[in-house]
Motif scaffolding. Structure first.
Motif, PDB file in Angstrom:
ATOM      1  N   GLY A  53       0.906  -1.334   0.360  1.00  0.00           N
ATOM      2  CA  GLY A  53      -0.031   0.187   0.162  1.00  0.00           C
ATOM      3  C   GLY A  53       1.476   0.953   0.200  1.00  0.00           C
ATOM      4  N   MET A  54       0.302   2.281  -0.522  1.00  0.00           N
ATOM      5  CA  MET A  54       0.553   3.920  -1.021  1.00  0.00           C
ATOM      6  C   MET A  54       0.448   4.557   0.338  1.00  0.00           C
ATOM      7  N   VAL A  55       0.530   5.122   0.599  1.00  0.00           N
ATOM      8  CA  VAL A  55      -0.096   5.633   2.580  1.00  0.00           C
ATOM      9  C   VAL A  55       0.379   7.698   2.184  1.00  0.00           C
ATOM     10  N   SER A  56       0.049   8.396   3.012  1.00  0.00           N
ATOM     11  CA  SER A  56      -0.213   9.676   3.420  1.00  0.00           C
ATOM     12  C   SER A  56       0.863   9.083   4.274  1.00  0.00           C
ATOM     13  N   LYS A  57       2.804  10.338   3.821  1.00  0.00           N
ATOM     14  CA  LYS A  57       3.420   9.982   5.281  1.00  0.00           C
ATOM     15  C   LYS A  57       2.451  11.082   6.641  1.00  0.00           C
ATOM     16  N   ALA A  58       1.972  11.673   6.540  1.00  0.00           N
ATOM     17  CA  ALA A  58       0.861  12.401   7.405  1.00  0.00           C
ATOM     18  C   ALA A  58       0.105  10.878   8.452  1.00  0.00           C
ATOM     19  N   SER A  59      -0.568  10.121   7.618  1.00  0.00           N
ATOM     20  CA  SER A  59      -1.117   9.080   8.328  1.00  0.00           C
ATOM     21  C   SER A  59      -0.230   8.712   9.446  1.00  0.00           C
ATOM     22  N   LEU A 102       5.599   3.990   0.963  1.00  0.00           N
ATOM     23  CA  LEU A 102       5.097   2.745   1.078  1.00  0.00           C
ATOM     24  C   LEU A 102       5.059   2.117   2.642  1.00  0.00           C
ATOM     25  N   VAL A 103       3.812   1.827   2.167  1.00  0.00           N
ATOM     26  CA  VAL A 103       3.856   0.402   3.899  1.00  0.00           C
ATOM     27  C   VAL A 103       4.942  -0.791   3.901  1.00  0.00           C
ATOM     28  N   ASP A 104       5.235  -1.303   4.709  1.00  0.00           N
ATOM     29  CA  ASP A 104       6.317  -2.538   4.963  1.00  0.00           C
ATOM     30  C   ASP A 104       5.824  -3.043   5.505  1.00  0.00           C
ATOM     31  N   GLY A 105       6.050  -4.020   4.096  1.00  0.00           N
ATOM     32  CA  GLY A 105       4.962  -5.794   4.557  1.00  0.00           C
ATOM     33  C   GLY A 105       3.863  -5.826   3.223  1.00  0.00           C
TER      34      GLY A 105
END
Length: 263
Positions: free
Chosen positions: A123-129, A209-212
């Motif tokens: 998954g791709m997320v906002s760094k601020a999340s 990007l998140v790990d996993g």
């Protein structure tokens, strides 16, 4: 009436013969005789795209496909198509091969070579999340977006049916809509293959990007279903491209997050 019936039958037989001839043109023996391998491609920068200045086709998939043809002793000719229709294009004989990510849906229409390289789904997320792992993301109350009909969507559907996906899945029309959904906060993440997401993050520094991951993805060469001559020739060429590190060097050149595995 009798003449019309005969004419109809003859016309039908002519059409059948024409269809058989068109199918014969996709056989590997005919391709070898022509000396040219026709390769389907779809606009997907930076994997496959036409340079607006030079007009040349560029991208890691273009380079890999051209080298594949060369190692098969053939010239390469690229035929523009779309990602949703390339398997049908091969079945119809518009071109003989394409480079595509694996999906069960596509495998019903075309056959796949051994993998060129593998990646994974994440998954791709906002760094601020503040989200840093797939386990944090895959929780009740979280929302993840996926492109409708993609191989990622196919896998998420299976995992959801098994009860492995706890987050709410929202289906969107394309990659651009996924990026916008994360930026606007409408979803917590956009999920896709790591290789393609890593290139998006390079252009969107506020994203990460998140790990996993939630599964493995891989790219291969698709070719006419049931044609073992293609299978033998394509896999032999791929093995040489792996052995001398051509594929590994090429995905490193384009900063593709994937790995190449010898048999």
């Amino acid at each position: 009436m009798k003449f019309a019936l005969i004419k109809t039958v003859v016309t039908g037989l002519t059409l059948i013969a024409g269809a058989a001839s068109a199918n014969a043109q996709t056989s590997f023996d005919d391709v070898k005789a022509s000396g040219t391998l026709q390769i389907g491609w779809g606009e997907w920068k930076p994997f496959e795209y036409k340079d607006v200045i030079s007009g040349e086709l560029k991208g890691v998939m273009i380079d890999l496909a051209a080298e594949l043809a060369r190692r098969m002793g053939l010239k390469s000719e690229f035929v523009l198509d779309g990602w949703g229709t390339m398997p049908a294009g091969i079945a119809a004989g518009r071109f003989q091969v394409a480079l595509m990510g694996y999906s069960d849906g596509r495998a019903k229409v075309v056959d796949y070579s051994r993998p060129l390289y593998t990646s994974d789904f994440t998954g791709m997320v906002s760094k601020a999340s503040g989200l840093t792992s797939w386990d944090q993301l895959n929780q009740p109350g979280k929302k993840i977006a996926v492109t409708t009909g993609s191989s990622t969507d196919e896998l998420l559907t299976k995992l959801t049916e098994k009860g492995d996906i706890k987050a709410e899945v929202q289906r969107i029309r394309d990659v651009g809509a996924g990026v916008l959904a994360v930026q606007s906060g409408n979803v917590d993440a956009y999920v896709n293959q790591r290789d393609s997401l890593s290139l998006m993050v390079a252009a969107q520094p506020q994203m990460t990007l998140v790990d996993g991951s939630f599964g493995q993805a891989w790219f291969g060469v698709v070719y006419p279903k049931g044609d073992t001559a293609y299978e033998t020739a394509i896999n032999a060429a791929i093995e040489t491209m792996i052995a001398d590190n051509f594929i590994a060097d090429k995905i490193a050149e384009y900063d593709i997050k994937g790995s190449v595995q010898a048999k």
